[in-house]
Design a protein around this motif. Structure first.
Motif, short mmCIF file in Angstrom:
data_model
loop_
_atom_site.label_atom_id
_atom_site.label_comp_id
_atom_site.label_asym_id
_atom_site.label_seq_id
_atom_site.Cartn_x
_atom_site.Cartn_y
_atom_site.Cartn_z
N THR B 274 0.85 -1.19 0.00
CA THR B 274 0.00 0.00 0.00
C THR B 274 0.88 1.23 0.00
O THR B 274 2.07 1.17 0.30
CB THR B 274 -0.92 0.05 1.23
N ARG B 275 0.25 2.30 -0.33
CA ARG B 275 0.95 3.56 -0.36
C ARG B 275 1.22 3.98 1.08
O ARG B 275 0.32 3.96 1.91
CB ARG B 275 0.05 4.59 -1.03
N PRO B 276 2.48 4.34 1.38
CA PRO B 276 2.77 4.80 2.72
C PRO B 276 2.01 6.10 2.97
O PRO B 276 1.92 6.96 2.10
CB PRO B 276 4.28 5.03 2.70
N ALA B 277 1.46 6.23 4.16
CA ALA B 277 0.73 7.46 4.49
C ALA B 277 1.72 8.61 4.56
O ALA B 277 2.77 8.50 5.19
CB ALA B 277 0.03 7.30 5.83
N ASP B 278 1.46 9.67 3.83
CA ASP B 278 2.39 10.80 3.87
C ASP B 278 1.67 12.08 4.28
O ASP B 278 2.15 13.18 4.08
CB ASP B 278 3.11 10.98 2.54
N GLY B 279 0.52 11.92 4.86
CA GLY B 279 -0.17 13.08 5.43
C GLY B 279 -0.67 14.08 4.41
O GLY B 279 -0.96 15.22 4.76
N THR B 280 -0.76 13.68 3.12
CA THR B 280 -1.33 14.62 2.16
C THR B 280 -2.84 14.58 2.29
O THR B 280 -3.43 13.54 2.52
CB THR B 280 -0.96 14.26 0.72
N THR B 281 -3.43 15.74 2.14
CA THR B 281 -4.88 15.76 2.19
C THR B 281 -5.42 16.39 0.93
O THR B 281 -4.85 17.34 0.38
CB THR B 281 -5.38 16.60 3.38
N ARG B 282 -6.51 15.81 0.48
CA ARG B 282 -7.13 16.30 -0.74
C ARG B 282 -7.92 17.55 -0.39
O ARG B 282 -8.66 17.58 0.57
CB ARG B 282 -8.02 15.18 -1.25
N SER B 283 -7.68 18.57 -1.19
CA SER B 283 -8.37 19.83 -0.94
C SER B 283 -9.74 19.79 -1.61
O SER B 283 -9.92 19.12 -2.63
CB SER B 283 -7.52 20.96 -1.52
N PRO B 284 -10.72 20.46 -1.03
CA PRO B 284 -12.04 20.46 -1.66
C PRO B 284 -12.10 21.28 -2.95
O PRO B 284 -13.02 21.13 -3.74
CB PRO B 284 -12.94 21.09 -0.58
N GLU B 285 -11.09 22.13 -3.16
CA GLU B 285 -11.09 22.91 -4.42
C GLU B 285 -10.93 21.97 -5.61
O GLU B 285 -10.50 20.84 -5.47
CB GLU B 285 -9.91 23.88 -4.44
N VAL B 286 -11.24 22.49 -6.77
CA VAL B 286 -11.07 21.69 -7.98
C VAL B 286 -9.97 22.32 -8.84
O VAL B 286 -10.03 23.50 -9.16
CB VAL B 286 -12.39 21.63 -8.78
N ALA B 287 -8.96 21.51 -9.16
CA ALA B 287 -7.87 22.02 -9.98
C ALA B 287 -8.22 21.94 -11.46
O ALA B 287 -8.08 22.89 -12.20
CB ALA B 287 -6.59 21.23 -9.71
N LEU B 288 -8.68 20.77 -11.85
CA LEU B 288 -9.05 20.60 -13.26
C LEU B 288 -10.36 19.83 -13.31
O LEU B 288 -10.56 18.90 -12.53
CB LEU B 288 -7.96 19.82 -14.00
N SER B 289 -11.22 20.24 -14.20
CA SER B 289 -12.53 19.62 -14.22
C SER B 289 -13.01 19.46 -15.65
O SER B 289 -12.79 20.32 -16.50
CB SER B 289 -13.49 20.51 -13.41
N THR B 290 -13.62 18.32 -15.94
CA THR B 290 -14.19 18.11 -17.27
C THR B 290 -15.66 17.72 -17.12
O THR B 290 -16.04 17.10 -16.14
CB THR B 290 -13.49 16.98 -18.05
N ARG B 291 -16.44 18.10 -18.12
CA ARG B 291 -17.85 17.68 -18.16
C ARG B 291 -18.14 17.17 -19.56
O ARG B 291 -17.96 17.88 -20.55
CB ARG B 291 -18.77 18.86 -17.85
N GLY B 292 -18.54 15.92 -19.62
CA GLY B 292 -18.93 15.33 -20.90
C GLY B 292 -17.81 15.28 -21.92
O GLY B 292 -18.05 15.30 -23.13
N LEU B 293 -16.56 15.20 -21.44
CA LEU B 293 -15.41 15.23 -22.33
C LEU B 293 -15.38 13.98 -23.22
O LEU B 293 -15.44 12.86 -22.72
CB LEU B 293 -14.13 15.30 -21.50
N PRO B 307 -6.53 19.51 -5.79
CA PRO B 307 -5.15 19.66 -5.32
C PRO B 307 -4.91 18.69 -4.18
O PRO B 307 -5.80 18.41 -3.38
CB PRO B 307 -5.11 21.11 -4.82
N GLY B 308 -3.69 18.15 -4.12
CA GLY B 308 -3.35 17.26 -3.02
C GLY B 308 -3.77 15.82 -3.22
O GLY B 308 -3.86 15.07 -2.27
N GLU B 309 -4.01 15.41 -4.47
CA GLU B 309 -4.31 13.99 -4.68
C GLU B 309 -3.70 13.50 -5.99
O GLU B 309 -3.47 14.28 -6.92
CB GLU B 309 -5.83 13.75 -4.72
N VAL B 310 -3.41 12.19 -5.99
CA VAL B 310 -3.00 11.53 -7.22
C VAL B 310 -4.17 10.67 -7.67
O VAL B 310 -4.62 9.80 -6.93
CB VAL B 310 -1.77 10.64 -7.02
#
Lengths: 364, 526
Positions: B274-293, B307-310
């Motif tokens: 598993t991925r080692p926990a590195d304390g990153t947290t996903r931000s509620p903001e949206v960095a990139l977004s697509t609709r019906g792409l 932001p803050g997620e892979v």
């Protein structure tokens, strides 16, 4: 082989965490091939000055440097599309059109010389823009487009001139490009030197120069890095057209006339100078000072041979051979260079690995 | 159209019990590491034999050995009971009646079907022969009719549908081996189909399988390499499963269940990485977004990258994951839908526009698209900074050199020499240098396409670390890969693609290799 220096100080000294890997210093790369052409040039000069007593005279030097300025300017313009990986085969015809326009407007139409020259140069810009637009808009190989343009312009050239030489161009132009001298060399030579320096600066010290370079290496890669590939290629052809027309104006000033037959002979020497130049100073890259050296190397060779009594056709022999040898040389030099760099990188990597293992031993 | 009247007679020459192909103890090592550790495989006449296994199990190595791309180190190979001396030579076992159709089909777009078929036929008889077009046309028509492939011989390849192309490639492969086997009765042939269905619409797969069935009727054998378990269960008589370069078993398909097959492919459960926990947290903001792409394959995608997620994206070949990063970066035109970055709509995305929005792409094809191999490391790494370091009328090469040197040292790029030719770096170091270049631009969104393809294990780990560091710093990362094992260590959530759509999403600790495999195969079946 000397072993990598162990670092007793690091082992005994205050520990500050894992030692940051220092920058690996590669031995400075000497590429003697970069200067090979200059060396050969020097030898050629020495041979000719020993075998003929007219070679190292002020008059001959001045004429060698001054007489080929038109060709030098043309080759410098050609460098720009070559840098982005495109051929412009229409530069010589553009040069012819430009010279002829100066003659027609100035002599036949009675324009004064300055507007005649400006219109001639603008004509080159338009030709380049047309080439570029077709290449980019329809995504056609510029080799074909400019080949067609070259022949078309030859036709136009004979048409507008009635296949006759037009002479009697305003002497003001001759004064401006030829008669005036600096250090007893015609002033047009210095124009070309300034252009060469400007191009060098653009190529090496501006973002545009780097963009030209990357487009020439890989168009897809350039696009992914946000470079506007189409615009870059378009502007490169516009630049070569404009500079070719500038060379045409200088030609009109040097000869005081325009001959519809003379321009075609400029094409191959310009390519020869560019390709031979890419084996010099910066191997594998079209570069202005390399082109400068290559051109005057060829001029020295042909002039010397003619002084020794060779016929005129020696020029063609020399230019043709120079082009072929240049492309072979640049291929060989590039491969050798790549191999050596590959080896260097491998050595550096293994040296670093060795160093790391000694470091870890030190810690243990 | 004539029916396949010759079907029963074709098998005459292959005596029962003789396998068309028998491989025993085949070993292939790459610099000491075995990719094939003693593979056995037997293919009988008139059977369709499935060859299965997860990525890296040795399937493609095995095919490449048979095709003569790699030389085997040990083992024996018998064709029609005759041992073939090793090495096979550049043509592999083609001269022995094996034919290969690879995923890319090997057809030339601009040539007609007739030209393809005639070239093989005539070229086999000498280089400077006149091509008797009339006779060749009749021959081609007869061939296509015999396999019941309804294609105009004069059609250009690029005018054909995908399934027509695949069938022409198969007819061509089989026909070219027939001539070699001529002189006496026809022997059963072996056709190797390497993932022939991945680029086909699912409705057309049946058409292709009818052709495969016709070959089987004629007594020929087919090896079918596929990831699609349902297809395999539908068409194959037997399957052989490889895992880590070894056979885990050959089974008769009748009576074999899908679950058994999945178990065979996966084997014992691998200790959960598993991925080692590195304390990153996903931000509620949206960095990139697509609709019906939508694109060529991707259909109606709604995606939000925070932001803050892979975000990992995976699926089988042809599921649309290859296209996704190109669509998001504006390399390929959108067929529909909208794309916005940090709330700003990007109307017609191009790479230049996406770069302006701090979106960067690390393309899968490092050599052709990621870098200019013939330029120096410095020049490659300086590319995004040309504008900002053009001061006082000239590029500040000194500071650019310092920056790239620092980045190389920090990322352990070896050698950390900006003047080195880019191509002189190893694959892993090239990738680190390119990653470093983009990281220095402090991107808001990083799109990674197969980021560790051809990268050694050590560099792979460092790349993962760098990506996680960037995410901790507030970047948003999308990683599209068919090698989904890496997502276990890298991703916060994984989107499973099939047929151009997201069919499943797995998040957090639920991301395991087993879970991904199951989801991918389930998605492909759905």
């Amino acid at each position: 082989m000397t072993t990598t220096t162990t670092r007793p100080a690091a082992a005994s000294g205050p520990s500050d965490g894992p030692t940051a890997p220092g920058p690996v210093k590669l031995k400075t790369r000497r590429e003697p091939e970069r200067f090979a052409l200059i060396g050969v040039w020097a030898i050629v000069i020495i041979i000719f000055s020993l075998t003929t007593d007219r070679f190292l005279t002020e008059g001959n030097i001045s004429s060698m440097l001054g007489s080929q300025t038109v060709l030098l300017i043309l080759a410098l313009g050609l460098l720009i599309p070559l840098r982005v990986g495109d051929y412009d085969l229409s530069v010589a015809s553009t040069l012819g059109i430009s010279a002829m326009l100066v003659a027609i407007l100035n002599v036949n139409e009675g324009w004064s010389i300055v507007p005649a020259c400006i219109v001639a140069i603008l004509a080159g810009t338009v030709i380049g823009a047309f080439n570029g637009a077709v290449v980019v808009k329809f995504d056609i190989d510029p080799f074909i487009v400019t080949l067609g343009m070259s022949t078309l312009l030859q036709g136009v050239l004979f048409w507008i001139s009635d296949s006759a030489t037009i002479s009697g161009i305003d002497v003001g132009l001759s004064d401006a490009v030829l008669t005036n001298t600096v250090l007893s060399i015609p002033v047009n030579f210095w124009y070309a030197v300034v252009l060469c320096a400007a191009l060098w600066w653009v190529f090496d010290y501006t973002p545009s120069g780097q963009r030209l370079l990357f487009v020439g290496q890989s168009k897809d890669m350039a696009r992914l890095n946000g470079i506007s590939v189409g615009r870059t290629r378009f502007l490169a052809l516009v630049a070569s057209g404009t500079i070719a027309a500038l060379a045409g104006v200088v030609l009109a000033g040097t000869t005081g006339s325009a001959d519809p037959n003379s321009s075609a002979s400029f094409l191959l020497p310009a390519f020869a100078a560019c390709f031979l130049g890419s084996t010099t100073l910066k191997i594998g890259r079209f570069n202005p000072w390399g082109t400068f050296i290559a051109l005057y190397f060829i001029v020295t060779g042909t002039t010397g041979l003619q002084l020794l009594g060779a016929q005129n056709y020696v020029q063609q022999l020399f230019y043709g051979a120079a082009l072929i040898i240049a492309v072979i040389l640049s291929k060989i030099l590039r491969q050798r260079n790549d191999r050596r760099l590959q080896n260097d990188a491998r050595q550096a990597a293994s040296a670093e690995a060795a160093q790391q293992s000694t470091n870890s031993k030190d810690i243990a | 159209m004539s029916s396949t009247g010759h079907a029963p007679t074709g098998t005459a020459s292959s005596t029962p019990g003789t396998d068309v192909l028998r491989i025993a103890g085949l070993v292939k090592r790459f610099s000491g590491v075995p990719a094939l550790g003693g593979v056995d495989l037997a293919v009988a006449a008139g059977e369709v034999h499935g060859l299965l296994g997860a990525n890296g199990c040795g399937k493609s190595t095995l095919i490449k050995v048979l095709a003569g791309v790699h030389l085997a180190d040990e083992g024996s190979v018998l064709v029609h009971g005759d041992e073939v001396p090793m090495p096979f030579g550049a043509d592999g076992l083609r001269t022995r009646g094996l034919s290969f159709v690879h995923q890319d089909l090997g057809l030339t777009d601009a040539a007609t079907v007739l030209e393809h078929l005639a070239l093989d036929h005539v070229a086999a008889q000498g280089t400077l022969r006149r091509i008797p077009w009339g006779a060749e046309r009749r021959r081609a028509a007869e061939l296509l009719a015999r396999f019941e492939v309804a294609v105009d011989p004069d059609a250009r390849v690029d005018q054909l549908t995908p399934v027509q192309r695949a069938m022409v490639a198969i007819v061509r492969a089989v026909a070219s081996q027939e001539q070699l086997a001529e002189g006496g009765e026809r022997r059963a042939q072996l056709l190797i189909l390497d993932e022939p269905t991945v680029f086909l619409p699912s409705a057309d797969v049946g058409i292709l399988f009818r052709l495969v069935d016709r070959l089987r009727q004629a007594g020929d054998s087919v090896i079918l390499v596929s990831h699609d378990l349902d297809e395999v269960l539908e068409i194959c008589d037997r399957v052989t499963v490889l895992r880590d370069g070894k056979n885990v078993g050959t089974r008769d398909v009748p009576g074999l269940s899908r679950d058994e097959l999945v178990e065979l492919i996966l084997g014992v459960k691998i200790g959960a990485v598993t991925r080692p926990a590195d304390g990153t947290t996903r931000s509620p903001e949206v960095a990139l977004s697509t609709r019906g792409l939508s694109g060529e394959r991707v259909r109606g995608l709604d995606l939000d990258l925070h932001p803050g997620e892979v975000v990992g994206v995976t699926g089988l070949a042809g599921s649309g994951i290859e296209e996704l990063t190109n669509l998001l970066y504006g390399v390929e035109p959108l067929h529909g839908g909208s794309l916005s970055v940090r709330g700003e709509d990007v109307a017609r995305p191009t790479p230049a526009r996406m770069l302006d929005h701090d979106v960067v792409l690390l393309p899968a094809d490092r050599k052709a698209l990621g870098s200019a191999p013939r330029l120096t490391v410095l020049e490659n790494m300086a590319l995004p900074f040309l504008k900002s370091s053009f001061k006082g009328g000239r590029l500040r090469w000194g500071s650019l050199r310092q920056q790239s040197q620092d980045t190389c040292v920090r990322l352990h790029v070896k050698p950390a020499d900006p003047a080195a030719l880019f191509s002189s770096l190893s694959g892993g170091n090239q990738q680190k240098a390119l990653l470093g270049k983009w990281l220095d631009t402090k991107p808001a969104v990083m799109l990674l396409a197969e980021p560790v393809q051809g990268v050694d294990v050590g560099a792979r780990r460092e790349i993962f670390r760098l990506v996680r560091e960037a995410v901790a710093g507030g970047a948003s990362v999308l990683c599209a890969t068919s090698d989904y094992e890496q997502l276990v260590q890298l991703a916060d959530r994984v989107l499973i693609f099939a047929e151009g759509r997201v069919v499943d999403e797995i998040a957090g600790d639920a991301i395991t290799k087993d879970a991904l495999t199951t989801a991918i195969y389930a998605g492909a079946a759905a």
